[in-house]
Design a protein around this motif. Structure first.
Motif, PDB file in Angstrom:
ATOM      1  N   ILE A 189      44.730  31.236  40.701  1.00  0.00           N
ATOM      2  CA  ILE A 189      44.115  32.534  40.472  1.00  0.00           C
ATOM      3  C   ILE A 189      45.141  33.514  39.924  1.00  0.00           C
ATOM      4  O   ILE A 189      46.285  33.565  40.403  1.00  0.00           O
ATOM      5  CB  ILE A 189      43.509  33.087  41.774  1.00  0.00           C
ATOM      6  N   ILE A 190      44.739  34.279  38.944  1.00  0.00           N
ATOM      7  CA  ILE A 190      45.607  35.330  38.408  1.00  0.00           C
ATOM      8  C   ILE A 190      45.670  36.453  39.439  1.00  0.00           C
ATOM      9  O   ILE A 190      44.735  37.234  39.604  1.00  0.00           O
ATOM     10  CB  ILE A 190      45.069  35.853  37.066  1.00  0.00           C
ATOM     11  N   ALA A 191      46.740  36.478  40.192  1.00  0.00           N
ATOM     12  CA  ALA A 191      46.923  37.468  41.265  1.00  0.00           C
ATOM     13  C   ALA A 191      48.387  37.880  41.240  1.00  0.00           C
ATOM     14  O   ALA A 191      49.229  37.266  41.883  1.00  0.00           O
ATOM     15  CB  ALA A 191      46.528  36.897  42.618  1.00  0.00           C
ATOM     16  N   ARG A 192      48.695  38.906  40.499  1.00  0.00           N
ATOM     17  CA  ARG A 192      50.068  39.321  40.270  1.00  0.00           C
ATOM     18  C   ARG A 192      50.772  39.678  41.581  1.00  0.00           C
ATOM     19  O   ARG A 192      50.269  40.448  42.388  1.00  0.00           O
ATOM     20  CB  ARG A 192      50.087  40.526  39.323  1.00  0.00           C
ATOM     21  N   THR A 208      40.589  34.149  36.614  1.00  0.00           N
ATOM     22  CA  THR A 208      40.418  35.372  37.387  1.00  0.00           C
ATOM     23  C   THR A 208      39.556  35.054  38.610  1.00  0.00           C
ATOM     24  O   THR A 208      38.911  33.996  38.677  1.00  0.00           O
ATOM     25  CB  THR A 208      39.734  36.462  36.560  1.00  0.00           C
ATOM     26  N   ASP A 263      36.794  36.393  39.354  1.00  0.00           N
ATOM     27  CA  ASP A 263      35.402  36.299  38.904  1.00  0.00           C
ATOM     28  C   ASP A 263      35.125  34.949  38.251  1.00  0.00           C
ATOM     29  O   ASP A 263      34.088  34.327  38.510  1.00  0.00           O
ATOM     30  CB  ASP A 263      35.078  37.422  37.912  1.00  0.00           C
ATOM     31  N   GLU A 264      36.033  34.491  37.414  1.00  0.00           N
ATOM     32  CA  GLU A 264      35.838  33.207  36.754  1.00  0.00           C
ATOM     33  C   GLU A 264      35.795  32.056  37.754  1.00  0.00           C
ATOM     34  O   GLU A 264      35.041  31.086  37.586  1.00  0.00           O
ATOM     35  CB  GLU A 264      36.949  32.967  35.735  1.00  0.00           C
ATOM     36  N   ARG A 306      38.475  36.288  48.250  1.00  0.00           N
ATOM     37  CA  ARG A 306      38.960  37.481  47.541  1.00  0.00           C
ATOM     38  C   ARG A 306      39.815  38.341  48.477  1.00  0.00           C
ATOM     39  O   ARG A 306      40.816  38.920  48.059  1.00  0.00           O
ATOM     40  CB  ARG A 306      37.775  38.296  47.011  1.00  0.00           C
TER      41      ARG A 306
END
Length: 274
Positions: A148-151, A208, A210-211, A219
């Protein structure tokens, strides 16, 4: 007698302990008050691994709290969660850090209630748990692992065998609150990538939230970031994790499984081959 408690029970029985527990994998019905009180009467150590109810309240304290407060045994333990610290924005948290600022208000209330129950209580706060049958390797094999894109998201974890080892070490340690975690907090993506490298399984794409269609609970996990310091358990209990980072833990889990074999025998090279 959930996943981690069964591992602890197995380790204790190997040392000669007699272990009873409630739940589907246990020997006692939680609602059977007479059986529970009879087991307490013969026990020297009591551990609760039961999470708080969804609507709040600790079911063990609500049902048997008074009996535990008057129980004459030597040791009381409670497995809590490092989720009580909430989002630390990637900072380190130890047992002196404030709790109650996160999404787990029921767990925070249970954590505090167990601390207030009795001076003998040891509260062991656990981070993300992994082990045989419950790891990123299993999710990769099932096709359910995510990147997951989670900076800047990072968290701590612990192998289930190390939970058992630390709990047993706490039998001889003083009461109080102890964080349990390995030595290297990391992002979930780093753990997935290491598991894929070890197994040769395909690496999931970066998505993401959502994706990936993450659940609200998932989340919430990615919304928090913290590094859990477990130095107190090392200093006071003399505990050392068998798997000091996720790399050693995943390597051991990878060695326990074999690659999927599509066929049980090679294809025939000719009609004469037997």
């Amino acid at each position: 007698m959930g996943y981690a408690a069964q591992v602890l029970a197995k380790a204790l029985r190997a040392q000669g302990w007699q272990v009873s527990g409630t739940g589907r994998a246990g020997t006692i019905d939680f609602a059977d008050s007479a059986a529970v009180h009879a087991a307490l009467a013969q026990a020297s150590h009591v551990l609760s691994s039961v999470p708080p109810a969804r609507e709040g309240g600790d079911p063990v304290l609500g049902t048997y709290g008074a009996a535990l407060a008057n129980w004459p045994g030597a040791w009381i333990g409670y497995w809590s969660s490092t989720g009580v610290y909430g989002d630390a924005r990637g900072a380190w948290v130890d047992e002196t850090a404030p709790i109650g600022g996160g999404r787990r208000s029921a767990r925070v209330a249970a954590d505090l209630a167990w601390q207030a129950l009795d001076p003998r209580v040891r509260v062991l706060r656990l981070p993300g748990i992994y082990g045989p049958g419950r790891s990123v390797i299993d999710k990769l094999r099932e096709g359910t692992a995510h990147r997951i894109i989670a900076r800047d998201q990072v968290f701590s974890r612990i192998h289930v065998d190390d939970i058992a080892g630390a709990t047993i070490a706490a039998f001889a340690g003083p009461p109080g609150v102890y964080n349990l975690a390995d030595d290297e907090p990391a992002s979930q993506n780093a753990v997935v990538e290491e598991a894929a490298r070890l197994t040769g399984l395909p690496l999931p794409p970066l998505l993401t939230a959502d994706e990936a269609q993450l659940s609200p609970m998932a989340r919430g996990f990615y919304a928090e970031s913290r590094r859990v310091a477990a130095g107190k358990a090392r200093r006071v209990l003399g505990w050392r994790p068998a798997y000091p980072t996720y790399r050693e833990g995943l390597r051991a889990l990878s060695a326990m499984t074999s690659p999927t074999i599509a066929r049980t025998e090679p294809p025939a090279a000719s009609s004469d081959q037997r």
